[in-house]
Design an enzyme around this catalytic site. Structure first.
Site, mmCIF file in Angstrom:
data_model
loop_
_atom_site.group_PDB
_atom_site.id
_atom_site.type_symbol
_atom_site.label_atom_id
_atom_site.label_comp_id
_atom_site.label_asym_id
_atom_site.label_seq_id
_atom_site.Cartn_x
_atom_site.Cartn_y
_atom_site.Cartn_z
ATOM 1 N N SER A 232 32.038 4.481 9.831
ATOM 2 C CA SER A 232 31.178 4.214 10.973
ATOM 3 C C SER A 232 29.762 4.720 10.663
ATOM 4 C CB SER A 232 31.766 4.842 12.241
ATOM 5 O OG SER A 232 31.115 4.364 13.390
ATOM 6 N N ASP A 307 37.622 -5.029 13.934
ATOM 7 C CA ASP A 307 36.841 -3.866 14.390
ATOM 8 C C ASP A 307 36.099 -4.248 15.667
ATOM 9 O OD1 ASP A 307 34.892 -1.808 14.717
ATOM 10 O OD2 ASP A 307 34.966 -1.369 12.586
ATOM 11 N N HIS A 339 38.448 -0.382 14.671
ATOM 12 C CA HIS A 339 37.436 0.524 14.125
ATOM 13 C C HIS A 339 38.068 1.766 13.518
ATOM 14 C CE1 HIS A 339 33.447 1.990 13.452
ATOM 15 N NE2 HIS A 339 33.629 3.067 14.195
#
Length: 355
Positions: A232, A307, A339
């Site tokens: 991320s 995601d 995610h």
């Protein structure tokens, strides 16, 4: 304000005893890497620390303010939960003590906590996972484990660091693994976190570079074998570090990276970057696409195809830019991953590919 000696912050208000005129709260008075339980009189006076063991505390008071439950842990101690009295702080009942038999079978040494100074004299906290003694004293091939974004603090005196199985696995293979909370991370005050306002992907990279220089100066890190990985914001940071500092980082694993903030969640982005119209330079210089031309090392991009946070479109844009610049890359797709990667087989495979 930036955290300096003698300065600290309150994490949360736990409760108020109006009859005794006491305020109970948690904070960072002794060490920003810990979270302790305190009280102070509404009439002023010295702050008193109630919690005694080192580590991170979560506290809940009863409605009469005569008892509290504390959940706490440190890098040396798995989670415990106690019921204690107020104001005496006597132990009333041990609610929970971790007795996982696997801890006796696994070799999980806690990381070494360090504090470094960056090039501007700002103190930064780090954690080092050392390889087993059988690998010698170094210098070692090094992997930087990074997040680097706001609202996160990864260097804390908590069991979660010792039980970070990915970091422990990499260390067991002979890598030195390093975490650093760069400027922009949480629990160091507004100014420390706010340094990245309107310029994401700049100050954080320089701090991570300074962290590697610290390891090299200690003789722990082989400067010719430094990799970085994250997910991320950490994936974004991994690619940023590889592209902006090719003389420091040789390889990067970028998991679910944000390629350009003009395509990310506006609720999050505009809080820190403003709009593209009012901050065009920040958006340009905070984009991975701006630095693709500078890529020299090895880059592995990992992304889940479903995601729901950082959409796969970000990696697709990055790949298009890499193709246009004729830069080599590797790609690992996780078709069933959102995610956060949840499937154990995906995690195992991904970790092996990283090495």
């Amino acid at each position: 304000h930036p955290l300096t000696d003698g300065e600290w912050m309150v994490d949360e208000l736990v409760g108020i005893d109006q009859e005794k005129r006491l305020v109970y709260f948690t904070g960072t008075r002794e060490d920003v890497r810990e979270k302790h339980f305190y009280r102070v009189s509404l009439d002023g006076g010295a702050v008193q620390r109630i919690s005694q063991q080192p580590g991170m505390y979560q506290v809940v008071l009863d409605t009469e303010r005569t008892m509290y439950i504390a959940s706490y842990a440190s890098a040396e101690q798995p989670v415990k939960i106690d019921l204690r009295s107020l104001p005496e702080n006597n132990l009333l009942h041990k609610v929970y003590t971790n007795s996982d038999r696997r801890l006796e079978e696994l070799f999980l040494p806690p990381p070494e906590f360090v504090t470094i100074q960056n090039r501007d004299g700002v103190r930064l906290n780090g954690a080092i996972y050392h390889p087993p003694a059988s690998y010698g004293k170094g210098p070692f091939p090094t992997i930087v484990s990074v997040y680097g974004g706001p609202h996160a603090q990864r260097v804390v005196n908590h069991w979660s660091l010792t039980a970070s199985m990915q970091d422990q696995y990499l260390a067991s293979m002979g890598f030195l693994v390093f975490r650093l909370d760069n400027q922009g991370s949480a629990r160091r005050g507004l100014a420390f976190e706010g340094v990245i306002k309107h310029r994401m992907g700049q100050v954080e990279v320089r701090d991570q570079v300074d962290g590697v220089h610290y390891l090299v100066e200690r003789g722990l890190t082989d400067p010719a074998r430094v990799g970085i990985y994250g997910w991320s914001y950490g994936g974004y940071m991994s690619a940023m570090c590889l592209m902006q500092a090719p003389d420091v980082f040789n390889a990067a694993v970028a998991g679910a990276p944000v390629a350009h903030y003009d395509g990310y969640d506006t609720h999050y982005t505009e809080r820190y970057m403003g709009t593209p119209q009012e901050n065009p330079v920040g958006y340009k210089e905070g984009s991975l696409l701006h630095y693709v031309k500078d890529l020299q090392g090895k880059l592995l991009i990992i992304h889940g195809l479903i995601d729901e946070n950082v959409h796969f479109r970000h990696s697709a844009r990055l790949i298009n830019a890499l193709i246009a610049a004729e830069k080599p890359y590797e790609l690992l797709l996780l078709p069933d991953s959102r995610h956060v990667t949840r499937k154990p087989e995906d995690i195992r495979y991904m970790t092996r590919r990283m090495c």
